[in-house]
Write a protein that holds these residues in place. Sequence first.
Motif, short mmCIF file in Angstrom:
data_model
loop_
_atom_site.label_atom_id
_atom_site.label_comp_id
_atom_site.label_asym_id
_atom_site.label_seq_id
_atom_site.Cartn_x
_atom_site.Cartn_y
_atom_site.Cartn_z
N CYS A 160 -33.27 -1.36 -27.82
CA CYS A 160 -34.71 -1.13 -28.01
C CYS A 160 -34.99 0.02 -28.97
N LEU A 161 -33.98 0.75 -29.30
CA LEU A 161 -34.20 1.96 -30.08
C LEU A 161 -34.99 1.71 -31.37
N PRO A 162 -34.65 0.67 -32.15
CA PRO A 162 -35.43 0.46 -33.37
C PRO A 162 -36.93 0.29 -33.09
N GLN A 163 -37.26 -0.42 -32.01
CA GLN A 163 -38.66 -0.62 -31.68
C GLN A 163 -39.34 0.71 -31.34
N TYR A 164 -38.65 1.55 -30.60
CA TYR A 164 -39.23 2.85 -30.25
C TYR A 164 -39.37 3.73 -31.49
N VAL A 205 -38.77 9.16 -42.52
CA VAL A 205 -37.93 9.52 -41.39
C VAL A 205 -37.53 8.26 -40.62
N LYS A 206 -38.56 7.42 -40.35
CA LYS A 206 -38.28 6.21 -39.59
C LYS A 206 -37.22 5.37 -40.29
N GLU A 265 -29.58 4.43 -40.10
CA GLU A 265 -28.49 4.99 -39.30
C GLU A 265 -28.15 4.05 -38.15
N PHE A 266 -29.19 3.49 -37.54
CA PHE A 266 -28.96 2.61 -36.39
C PHE A 266 -28.09 1.41 -36.79
N THR A 267 -28.37 0.88 -37.96
CA THR A 267 -27.66 -0.33 -38.39
C THR A 267 -26.28 -0.02 -38.97
N ASP A 268 -26.27 0.96 -39.89
CA ASP A 268 -25.05 1.15 -40.68
C ASP A 268 -24.40 2.51 -40.50
N LEU A 316 -29.36 9.34 -32.21
CA LEU A 316 -30.60 8.77 -32.76
C LEU A 316 -31.68 8.74 -31.67
N LYS A 317 -31.24 8.41 -30.47
CA LYS A 317 -32.17 8.38 -29.34
C LYS A 317 -32.75 9.77 -29.12
#
Lengths: 441, 441
Positions: B291-295, B306-307, B313-316, B324-325
């Motif tokens: 869910c992190l990308p959605q948040y 920033v987003k 970072e989340f993906t690659d 990240l969280k």
Amino acid sequence: LRERLAAINECFADNHTLTRPPRSVATGNGQEHPCRHYEPEEVVDYLCRDVAIVEPASGLQKKLKLDRPLVVKLGFDPTAPDLHLGHAVVLRKLREFQDLGHHVNIIIGDFTAAIGDPTGRNTARPPLSKEQIEKNAETYLQQLGTVLDLEKVQITRNSEWYSKMSFADTLRLLGQATLSQLLSRRDFSDRYERGLPVHMHEMVYPLMQGNDSVNISADIELGGTDQLFNNLVGRGLQENGGHEGQVVICMPILVGLDGSEKMSKSKNNHVGLQDAPEEMYGKLMSIPDACLPQYIELAMADDPAVKQELLREFTDGPRGRMELKMAMAYDVVRQYHGSNAAQQASDHFDRTIRNRAHLEKDYQVVNVSQIHGEVDMPLLYEAVASLRGCSRNEARKFITGGGARVNGQTEKDPFYQLEPRNQESVFLQLGKRQHFRIESP
Amino acid sequence: LRERLAAINECFADNHTLTRPPRSVATGNGQEHPCRHYEPEEVVDYLCRDVAIVEPASGLQKKLKLDRPLVVKLGFDPTAPDLHLGHAVVLRKLREFQDLGHHVNIIIGDFTAAIGDPTGRNTARPPLSKEQIEKNAETYLQQLGTVLDLEKVQITRNSEWYSKMSFADTLRLLGQATLSQLLSRRDFSDRYERGLPVHMHEMVYPLMQGNDSVNISADIELGGTDQLFNNLVGRGLQENGGHEGQVVICMPILVGLDGSEKMSKSKNNHVGLQDAPEEMYGKLMSIPDACLPQYIELAMADDPAVKQELLREFTDGPRGRMELKMAMAYDVVRQYHGSNAAQQASDHFDRTIRNRAHLEKDYQVVNVSQIHGEVDMPLLYEAVASLRGCSRNEARKFITGGGARVNGQTEKDPFYQLEPRNQESVFLQLGKRQHFRIESP
């Protein structure tokens, strides 16, 4: 034949009382009700003898055992104030309750009449003014008087409660029904499934009708079988409110003069309760033979013996249907206009049918023996084939296509047995211009 | 890592303003609105960048071209006054309109709240007293203040018109919708088809919400995508009345902390806007990685750069999801409580996670090489199989059954890559009693 008809007619007393309690008791004053002198089972049998539906089946007996005058409800829509024989089927049942000392409460749906169709699409339902509604209601009551004892009828207008109803009350009323309950009404589900619009306000109307029952604490609601759904909604609302639900009694629907659709003014297939005697008689003589049993059962006055005899004649009797129709028409006119008027209407019908034929310059007198060499009257197709000089098959098509009129009425049955009118002649019209008078030798 | 986080955090100014107009303009006084200094196309692009649905697609631009402050509506149900991050997604969009000089009108649905559930079956909707409703509304406004400029918000209670609405008006309102229109709302049709009750008053609610738009002449209605149907009803009613219909803007729905259902208080998967900083931070750290990308997109403040970096970072990126969280949690807490509180919450989280492990008397220190003979951290199922001395398949079942907690959080993915918290240790709890601290060599 004239004597037979007279004999049948004598069965009916010359008065406007259409129904009779099970034994000849003087009707009570409303407080003292005569049904107390009978076992409820007897009264139930009497009241239900020509009813289509009683819901719940045991409900009427239970209500009668309460041993008090019951509140019997009938709703009326003041946008259509013209009453006809179809309405009379229900009204005569109401009169039976009235004669048994119960309280008839007529609800006039003036509230919705004043709104009309809120979508504005149904031009047949414009918003009516207060004056128009009152005028319609008055007309309606006047017609009710041909069947009911108006002095004992209570009239209630539902604007009495709906004009005060708040939006919050409305939501509470709506909360008492679910979508699937309302969609079990075939009219709604059919239209929904066929993709036709069902506007949301229409779905409120059954709840309004039901809420009327709550407001007058109805014990019984009368209507045609087409009102079963709406009237059961009323029962449900009463039960939701912690009261005993009304018993729903539905009368059969009378078919119109066309023999196919429900009698209704908009279909112009109706006999109005205030139609003149001659008009009433003439319209009744025009029904297709196949509907005659229904008219005997639902439109004639309540004498089971007479009805049974006529129905037996219809199925097995040696006599023609024309004379059974005349007996029925005579009796219906008699109910609303008295015996003298009925006799005059019958005479008038005979005269005009005959005169019409006499006035035709070119009618041709034919002796029955010229048609098929016999003295008995032929079947219709035999006469047509002979008179038009065509094949029997062509004659059949001509008749089923509506080309033949017998004694002034279109007759589409090729096997129709011609019979002389009043033992004189048969008047046969083929197409627009060929007129024959077929005479016995 | 701490430095990276600090660098990200520095991107955000320490203030409560969540949104910014396209260029840094002082917001107008409501009469003079700054959007006039931009082409409507620019403003549309800005306003729509994170929006799920605009209906009709060209509607917003057309409204902006009217060159006057627009009335932007949001409805609120005062039975549930607790606002959470899910509501904030919509509120932040409202704030953007507000900052552009438009008029925000919040409709408080006090009328229906006072009625509650008229069937009495839904105990979660008892009728509320006037006092309770006002108290809820006050609580609500207080929470709105964390996102909106309250001084420029117009508050309207819909009892203003519904308390005066007559039954006739109601029928006219209902006449504007058909059954099939309302059944196109999936919630209704699903329940109907599954045989679950849809009470008729429920079908009035969308019309009421729509009628609210008519009453305040809304230009735009905001809501979540779950409000699309209701808000389009409002558009239809305005058009029926001969006015231009409102533009419906729907924001994406934020998933709850459980990662599966919509965030809602009744599901207890929510982060309240007034939760204390430490509670907010802890809850946000508990979301599933997926869910992190959605948040990041919907809960973080509006800095696209920033987003984008965090999402990349989340993906690659080489960094773990935990950090990240933490960046996301920090930023969300910062929005509602400021930077200092966010920092303290972050520190508190570190301490308690660590302390919790320290407090365990029986935790067992394990060197990573003891698990699989390598210095890299193992996958979760490898660690579980080794530490419990079971097969890999048993380990997988144990993990997917919810038996393993990594750094204080249940982790159900057997292939989860363990990584040391703050480059120190991984705390691994298996079942209720087995606690391990896995250390790099």
